[in-house]
Enzyme design. Structure first.
Site, short mmCIF file in Angstrom:
data_model
loop_
_atom_site.label_atom_id
_atom_site.label_comp_id
_atom_site.label_asym_id
_atom_site.label_seq_id
_atom_site.Cartn_x
_atom_site.Cartn_y
_atom_site.Cartn_z
N GLU A 43 0.80 -1.24 0.00
CA GLU A 43 0.00 0.00 0.00
C GLU A 43 0.83 1.28 0.00
OE1 GLU A 43 -3.00 -0.04 3.03
OE2 GLU A 43 -4.03 -1.74 2.16
N GLU A 50 -5.63 -8.50 1.29
CA GLU A 50 -6.28 -8.01 2.52
C GLU A 50 -7.76 -7.78 2.23
OE1 GLU A 50 -4.55 -4.77 4.71
OE2 GLU A 50 -2.51 -5.40 4.21
C1 BG6 Z 1 -4.38 -1.86 5.51
C2 BG6 Z 1 -3.00 -2.14 6.04
O1 BG6 Z 1 -4.37 -0.59 4.96
O2 BG6 Z 1 -5.41 -1.80 6.42
C3 BG6 Z 1 -2.96 -2.92 7.34
O3 BG6 Z 1 -2.20 -2.78 5.06
C4 BG6 Z 1 -4.04 -2.40 8.27
O4 BG6 Z 1 -1.67 -2.85 7.88
C5 BG6 Z 1 -5.38 -2.58 7.59
O5 BG6 Z 1 -4.04 -2.99 9.54
C6 BG6 Z 1 -6.55 -2.16 8.47
O6 BG6 Z 1 -6.41 -0.84 8.89
P1 BG6 Z 1 -6.54 -0.48 10.43
O7 BG6 Z 1 -6.23 0.98 10.50
O8 BG6 Z 1 -7.93 -0.78 10.79
O9 BG6 Z 1 -5.55 -1.33 11.13
#
Ligand code: BG6
Length: 467
Positions: A164, A368
């Site tokens: 990202e 993700e």
């Molecule tokens: C993604 C990242 O943008 O979102 C992760 O690659 C991150 O590292 C995930 O944990 C969720 O975001 P957050 O802020 O809820 O942890």
């Protein structure tokens, strides 16, 4: 429902180093930007010091992955564990740790799928030359990447370079833009972004040279934006929101140059980064083998006219910035929103996968996708997270649909394999299939508890899809 997942589909799950490992300064590891930022927020335990304690529990955790049936585990290597100060001595103990993890994964028939950089720049490079602001950082990263290819390339056949980049570049603390005066911020940001693209290309080219036949690509924070109305200006605004947040980066990765609208923006704002003539060949040679998609939500945009006070340029709202002259982010009244403001939209995932495939014709994997919320440990010692199951089920169905549309999707990795340090909400907001029994300010015993979603996903994997 007809099942379109192929027999060798990668049912995986994801994490990142600073969010699960803990042991932030053990065995020679250097401090990272992620450590620094976490320590600013809390001086107790809801930080990278312990996180989910994967460093000390990796065997138990990998055995849980085995029980889950994972085909692949997507995780990241901490640059500062391998090279504590970013560009100096290699730390053998760091290499040993990841060797152990990789070997144990393979022993348990789980494919190691490795990200080189997930928000955790060695802090020494910030002190030395403000990290990515310096061109030297791109070459330090290449050296780190080569060190990893050399150490792990005999067993790791799938690599991700940056996680990202397109999102982290907008988040000032992730880019260590602590003391940059606001009038210089966009220029510095543009230069850092460019150096990260250069680093991505250098690492990709090094991988091809050192490990022929191995697969390498970027992981992007994906945006899929609807227009707020059918006014042509709003339709254009939605397109530009995607262009400025994600597509410009995919264009750079895939074609080695910024698209026209992005060059125009950089020029008009007088923030075009410094480049060198030799970069062109490096950038153009580094087309990825696949695109990894991180997807959580969709957005809505309407046209935001430039005015005298804002002739051009960004108005910061952390991740979801508006851009005068281009777009403004709106709410979507048609979608459900999570406790943390995420607009849940499985159909958006199908649209996005189709869109990327039409444009780039590259295989894709979801690295993700998941629901972050507070989970309750019940009296029977369980986590009944039916809300997470519903989220994952609908998104897996969207993947199935996208494959039926003709998209080449080779894997799906929910975020996250276990509860981990959320970038902003510590352990209040959880994403895992495995519960880590700790609170922000109470480590308890860090027991691992399988959530209902764990058993549900185990069935999905067994059935190679939804029933
Ligand atoms: C993604 C990242 O943008 O979102 C992760 O690659 C991150 O590292 C995930 O944990 C969720 O975001 P957050 O802020 O809820 O942890």
């Amino acid at each position: 429902m007809t099942n379109y997942f192929s027999k060798d589909f990668w049912w995986g799950a994801s994490s990142s180093a600073f969010q699960v490992e803990g042991a932030w300064d053990e065995d020679g590891k250097g401090k990272t930007v992620a450590d620094y930022n976490a320590f600013q927020k809390s001086d107790v335990q809801a930080d990278t010091r312990v996180a989910s304690d994967f460093y000390h529990n990796y065997k138990e955790d990998i055995l849980l992955m085995k029980e889950l049936g994972l085909k692949a585990y997507r995780f990241s290597i901490s640059w500062a564990r391998i090279i504590p100060d970013g560009d100096g001595e290699v730390n053998q103990k760091g290499i040993d740790f990841y060797n152990n993890v990789i070997d144990f994964l393979i022993e348990n028939d789980i494919i190691p799928f490795v990200t080189l950089y997930h928000f955790d720049l060695p802090f020494a490079l910030v002190e030395k030359y403000n990290g990515w602001e310096s061109r030297d950082c791109a070459f330090a990263f290449e050296r780190f990447a080569r060190t990893c290819f050399e150490a792990f390339g005999d067993r790791v056949k799938h690599w991700q370079v940056h996680n990202e980049q397109n999102l982290m570049i907008r988040v000032n603390i992730r880019m260590n833009m602590y003391d940059v005066p606001s009038e210089q911020a966009e220029k510095v940001r543009a230069q850092m972004d460019y150096h990260m693209f250069l680093a991505h290309a250098l690492a990709t080219n090094a991988c091809r040279e050192m490990l022929p036949g191995v697969q390498i690509g970027p992981a992007v924070s994906s945006t899929m934006t609807y227009p707020s109305s059918n006014r042509p200006e709003d339709v254009w605004a939605a397109r530009m929101n995607d262009n400025f947040k994600t597509n410009y980066a995919l264009e750079m990765y895939c074609f080695g140059e910024y698209p026209g609208y992005y060059k125009e923006y950089l020029n008009k704002c007088d923030i075009y980064p410094e480049t060198k003539p030799e970069d062109e060949e490096i950038l153009k040679a580094s087309k990825p083998d696949y695109i990894a998609v991180n997807y959580y939500r969709t957005l809505v945009a309407s046209y935001l006219p430039a005015d005298e006070a804002h002739p051009f340029g960004t108005k910061k709202n952390d991740i979801d910035f508006d851009l005068y002259g281009y777009f403004k982010i709106e709410k979507n009244p048609n979608l459900e929103v999570t406790d943390y403001g995420i607009q849940v939209d499985p159909t958006g995932l199908r649209l996005l996968l189709n869109d990327y495939y039409e444009k780039y014709r590259l295989p894709m994997i979801i690295t993700e996708n998941g629901l972050g919320t507070g989970d309750q440990l019940t009296e029977d010692g369980k986590i009944h997270d039916d809300y997470r199951i519903e989220y994952l089920e609908n998104h897996i169905a969207a993947c199935n649909d996208a494959i039926s549309d003709g998209v080449e999707l080779f894997g799906y990795c929910p975020w996250s394999v276990m509860d981990l340090l959320s970038s902003r909400q510590g352990f209040m907001k959880r994403y895992g299939l495995v519960y880590i029994d700790r609170e922000d300010f109470d480590l308890k015993e860090l027991r691992r508890i399988k959530k209902d979603s764990f058993y549900w996903y185990q069935d999905v994997i067994k059935n190679n899809g939804l029933n």
